[in-house]
Motif scaffolding. Sequence first.
Motif, mmCIF file in Angstrom:
data_model
loop_
_atom_site.group_PDB
_atom_site.id
_atom_site.type_symbol
_atom_site.label_atom_id
_atom_site.label_comp_id
_atom_site.label_asym_id
_atom_site.label_seq_id
_atom_site.Cartn_x
_atom_site.Cartn_y
_atom_site.Cartn_z
ATOM 1 N N PHE A 1 0.817 -1.214 0.000
ATOM 2 C CA PHE A 1 0.000 0.000 0.000
ATOM 3 C C PHE A 1 0.852 1.266 0.000
ATOM 4 C CE2 PHE A 1 -3.400 -2.884 1.411
ATOM 5 C CZ PHE A 1 -4.392 -2.503 0.519
ATOM 6 N N LEU A 2 1.938 1.277 0.763
ATOM 7 C CA LEU A 2 2.819 2.443 0.771
ATOM 8 C C LEU A 2 3.512 2.614 -0.577
ATOM 9 C CD1 LEU A 2 4.326 2.078 4.333
ATOM 10 C CD2 LEU A 2 2.996 4.031 3.516
ATOM 11 N N GLY A 3 3.888 1.508 -1.205
ATOM 12 C CA GLY A 3 4.481 1.593 -2.539
ATOM 13 C C GLY A 3 3.514 2.204 -3.530
ATOM 14 N N HIS A 4 2.260 1.802 -3.438
ATOM 15 C CA HIS A 4 1.236 2.372 -4.311
ATOM 16 C C HIS A 4 1.072 3.866 -4.030
ATOM 17 C CE1 HIS A 4 -2.322 2.778 -6.716
ATOM 18 N NE2 HIS A 4 -3.043 3.128 -5.667
ATOM 19 N N ALA A 5 1.030 4.242 -2.760
ATOM 20 C CA ALA A 5 0.898 5.656 -2.398
ATOM 21 C C ALA A 5 2.103 6.453 -2.863
ATOM 22 C CB ALA A 5 0.726 5.787 -0.879
ATOM 23 N N TRP A 6 3.296 5.890 -2.720
ATOM 24 C CA TRP A 6 4.523 6.564 -3.135
ATOM 25 C C TRP A 6 4.521 6.797 -4.639
ATOM 26 C CZ3 TRP A 6 9.035 4.403 -5.662
ATOM 27 C CH2 TRP A 6 10.097 5.304 -5.749
ATOM 28 N N LEU A 7 4.180 5.766 -5.413
ATOM 29 C CA LEU A 7 4.151 5.915 -6.873
ATOM 30 C C LEU A 7 3.093 6.920 -7.309
ATOM 31 C CD1 LEU A 7 4.637 2.222 -8.015
ATOM 32 C CD2 LEU A 7 6.297 4.090 -8.146
ATOM 33 N N ALA A 8 1.923 6.869 -6.684
ATOM 34 C CA ALA A 8 0.856 7.801 -7.038
ATOM 35 C C ALA A 8 1.254 9.237 -6.710
ATOM 36 C CB ALA A 8 -0.434 7.428 -6.322
ATOM 37 N N LYS A 9 1.834 9.449 -5.556
ATOM 38 C CA LYS A 9 2.247 10.796 -5.154
ATOM 39 C C LYS A 9 3.380 11.287 -6.040
ATOM 40 C CE LYS A 9 2.780 13.720 -1.218
ATOM 41 N NZ LYS A 9 1.926 14.757 -1.732
ATOM 42 N N ARG A 10 4.315 10.419 -6.345
ATOM 43 C CA ARG A 10 5.429 10.793 -7.221
ATOM 44 C C ARG A 10 4.923 11.167 -8.604
ATOM 45 N NH1 ARG A 10 9.391 6.415 -9.419
ATOM 46 N NH2 ARG A 10 7.522 6.200 -10.648
ATOM 47 N N ASP A 11 3.977 10.396 -9.132
ATOM 48 C CA ASP A 11 3.416 10.687 -10.449
ATOM 49 C C ASP A 11 2.672 12.013 -10.444
ATOM 50 O OD1 ASP A 11 4.501 8.332 -11.342
ATOM 51 O OD2 ASP A 11 2.588 7.220 -11.330
ATOM 52 N N ARG A 12 1.915 12.286 -9.367
ATOM 53 C CA ARG A 12 1.197 13.567 -9.270
ATOM 54 C C ARG A 12 2.169 14.731 -9.224
ATOM 55 N NH1 ARG A 12 -1.983 10.748 -5.872
ATOM 56 N NH2 ARG A 12 -1.099 11.620 -3.982
ATOM 57 N N GLU A 13 3.251 14.573 -8.454
ATOM 58 C CA GLU A 13 4.223 15.649 -8.355
ATOM 59 C C GLU A 13 4.946 15.860 -9.682
ATOM 60 O OE1 GLU A 13 6.681 14.867 -4.938
ATOM 61 O OE2 GLU A 13 5.070 15.402 -3.542
ATOM 62 N N SER A 14 5.224 14.764 -10.388
ATOM 63 C CA SER A 14 5.862 14.886 -11.714
ATOM 64 C C SER A 14 4.928 15.592 -12.684
ATOM 65 C CB SER A 14 6.215 13.509 -12.274
ATOM 66 O OG SER A 14 7.202 12.901 -11.471
ATOM 67 N N ALA A 15 3.661 15.278 -12.639
ATOM 68 C CA ALA A 15 2.676 15.904 -13.530
ATOM 69 C C ALA A 15 2.570 17.396 -13.227
ATOM 70 C CB ALA A 15 1.311 15.232 -13.393
ATOM 71 N N GLU A 16 2.641 17.765 -11.958
ATOM 72 C CA GLU A 16 2.573 19.180 -11.586
ATOM 73 C C GLU A 16 3.788 19.939 -12.073
ATOM 74 O OE1 GLU A 16 2.079 19.182 -7.376
ATOM 75 O OE2 GLU A 16 0.018 18.394 -7.477
#
Length: 136
Positions: A117-132
């Motif tokens: 679950f943390l890996g999923h959260a980390w990837l999702a947050k990283r992707d959002r930050e990259s998109a921003e």
Amino acid sequence: MLKGMEIARWTVLAAAIEAAATGLVLFARPSWFARLVFGSEFSDADSALGRLTAIALLGLTLATWPSGAVGPLPSVRALMTYNVLAAIYLLYLAIGHQLTGILLWPAIALHAILVIFLGHAWLAKRDRESAEDFSI
């Protein structure tokens, strides 16, 4: 998108609570922790080291406690690192039959689930930050 952020927030909270609970039990009653997880007793030196470890876990909990959103990416990474290493080490102990208590396998499972679950959260947050970073 909101659902994913909500899941990630609850995952970080669950991982922080697990670290805090482990730290509190290890600090208050290292002998209980040893018996339940390792099926063995702690020596006086083991208990002292266990309490020192508990203090570090409580520090990790405070440093990573979510405030509103998912929490900063370093918090997710810190909790994920702790859970990966804990799962690997506990699995090593279980496979080697060195120390096995009634809660060893559930502890391994809990850490593994939190890693996922943390890996999923980390990837999702990283992707959002990259998109921003690339937004205009």
